[in-house]
Design a protein around this motif. Sequence first.
Motif, PDB file in Angstrom:
ATOM      1  N   LEU A 167       5.558  11.129  10.112  1.00  0.00           N
ATOM      2  CA  LEU A 167       4.680  10.813   9.664  1.00  0.00           C
ATOM      3  C   LEU A 167       3.842   9.384   9.801  1.00  0.00           C
ATOM      4  CD1 LEU A 167       5.128  12.845   6.012  1.00  0.00           C
ATOM      5  CD2 LEU A 167       3.743  13.265   8.135  1.00  0.00           C
ATOM      6  N   THR A 168       2.604   9.182   9.770  1.00  0.00           N
ATOM      7  CA  THR A 168       1.435   8.066   9.702  1.00  0.00           C
ATOM      8  C   THR A 168       0.992   8.137   8.266  1.00  0.00           C
ATOM      9  OG1 THR A 168       1.911   7.673  12.079  1.00  0.00           O
ATOM     10  CG2 THR A 168      -0.773   6.834  11.050  1.00  0.00           C
ATOM     11  N   VAL A 211       1.052  -1.350  -0.003  1.00  0.00           N
ATOM     12  CA  VAL A 211      -0.280   0.281  -0.261  1.00  0.00           C
ATOM     13  C   VAL A 211       0.616   1.027  -0.120  1.00  0.00           C
ATOM     14  CG1 VAL A 211      -1.617   1.363   1.555  1.00  0.00           C
ATOM     15  CG2 VAL A 211      -2.183  -1.277   1.052  1.00  0.00           C
ATOM     16  N   LEU A 212       2.015   1.230   0.720  1.00  0.00           N
ATOM     17  CA  LEU A 212       2.404   2.518   0.802  1.00  0.00           C
ATOM     18  C   LEU A 212       3.356   2.793  -0.788  1.00  0.00           C
ATOM     19  CD1 LEU A 212       4.632   4.861   2.468  1.00  0.00           C
ATOM     20  CD2 LEU A 212       6.163   2.369   3.020  1.00  0.00           C
ATOM     21  N   GLY A 245       2.632   5.925  -2.205  1.00  0.00           N
ATOM     22  CA  GLY A 245       3.847   6.808  -1.982  1.00  0.00           C
ATOM     23  C   GLY A 245       4.017   6.584  -0.788  1.00  0.00           C
ATOM     24  N   GLU A 246       5.051   6.912  -0.528  1.00  0.00           N
ATOM     25  CA  GLU A 246       6.129   7.675   1.108  1.00  0.00           C
ATOM     26  C   GLU A 246       4.942   8.659   1.400  1.00  0.00           C
ATOM     27  OE1 GLU A 246       7.865   6.978   4.279  1.00  0.00           O
ATOM     28  OE2 GLU A 246       8.398   6.004   2.598  1.00  0.00           O
ATOM     29  N   PRO A 247       4.222   9.164   2.133  1.00  0.00           N
ATOM     30  CA  PRO A 247       3.523  10.552   2.894  1.00  0.00           C
ATOM     31  C   PRO A 247       4.903  11.000   3.281  1.00  0.00           C
ATOM     32  CG  PRO A 247       2.731   8.748   4.001  1.00  0.00           C
ATOM     33  CD  PRO A 247       4.397   7.716   3.353  1.00  0.00           C
ATOM     34  N   ASN A 300      -6.564   9.306   2.180  1.00  0.00           N
ATOM     35  CA  ASN A 300      -5.155   8.845   2.035  1.00  0.00           C
ATOM     36  C   ASN A 300      -5.312   9.843   3.480  1.00  0.00           C
ATOM     37  OD1 ASN A 300      -2.976   7.684   2.644  1.00  0.00           O
ATOM     38  ND2 ASN A 300      -2.200   9.032   1.131  1.00  0.00           N
ATOM     39  N   VAL A 301      -5.342  10.048   4.072  1.00  0.00           N
ATOM     40  CA  VAL A 301      -4.917  10.247   5.720  1.00  0.00           C
ATOM     41  C   VAL A 301      -3.355  10.438   6.535  1.00  0.00           C
ATOM     42  CG1 VAL A 301      -6.238  11.327   8.113  1.00  0.00           C
ATOM     43  CG2 VAL A 301      -7.416  10.551   6.310  1.00  0.00           C
TER      44      VAL A 301
END
Length: 177
Positions: A136-137, A37-38, A42-44, A62-63
């Motif tokens: 970040l989460t 999923v990441l 993409g990396e937040p 996408n929170v």
Amino acid sequence: MFDLQRFIEECRAALAEGGQRAVRELTARAMREPGAVLSGLGEPKVGGLVPLHRSPELTILNVIWAPRMTVMPHNHGMWAVIGVYTGGEDNIFWRRLPEGRAGRVEAAGAKSLRAGDCTALGQDIIHSVTNPLGRLTGAIHVYGGDFFAAERSEWEPETLEERPYDVEKAKRMFAVG
């Protein structure tokens, strides 16, 4: 690899076939591979409430929570499914106080979610959320309605008194993080 468009289409089909339970099963299946999923999303890089799909029946966000960010108690007025793909969310659940203290809430439970976890919230749930980490989460939040148009409430953090939810303030809060 996680295919966002396929996930959206599968959520729409799951909603039509089995409602929240089916959407939760689908989201839980995706979260079994949080790294995929990441990679797919993409990396937040910054905090935000990023709409992935929005309709009157279904919103997928996408929170992205800033480090150590906390959101005050609030409700959704619709069911929700949360799947964390990186980082963590700590949820405190709240219940309304009896008549004499109408409009106020008290803590009633808690649940921590980490990468790979998925949970469902009923339409009457009140919760606050904290990213307990110094990074970040990222989480996919799926809602059984239009997240941005629903009438909802939030509770003032200090007094725990109810007031109308301010979606524009929430967008700004996430953008600052």
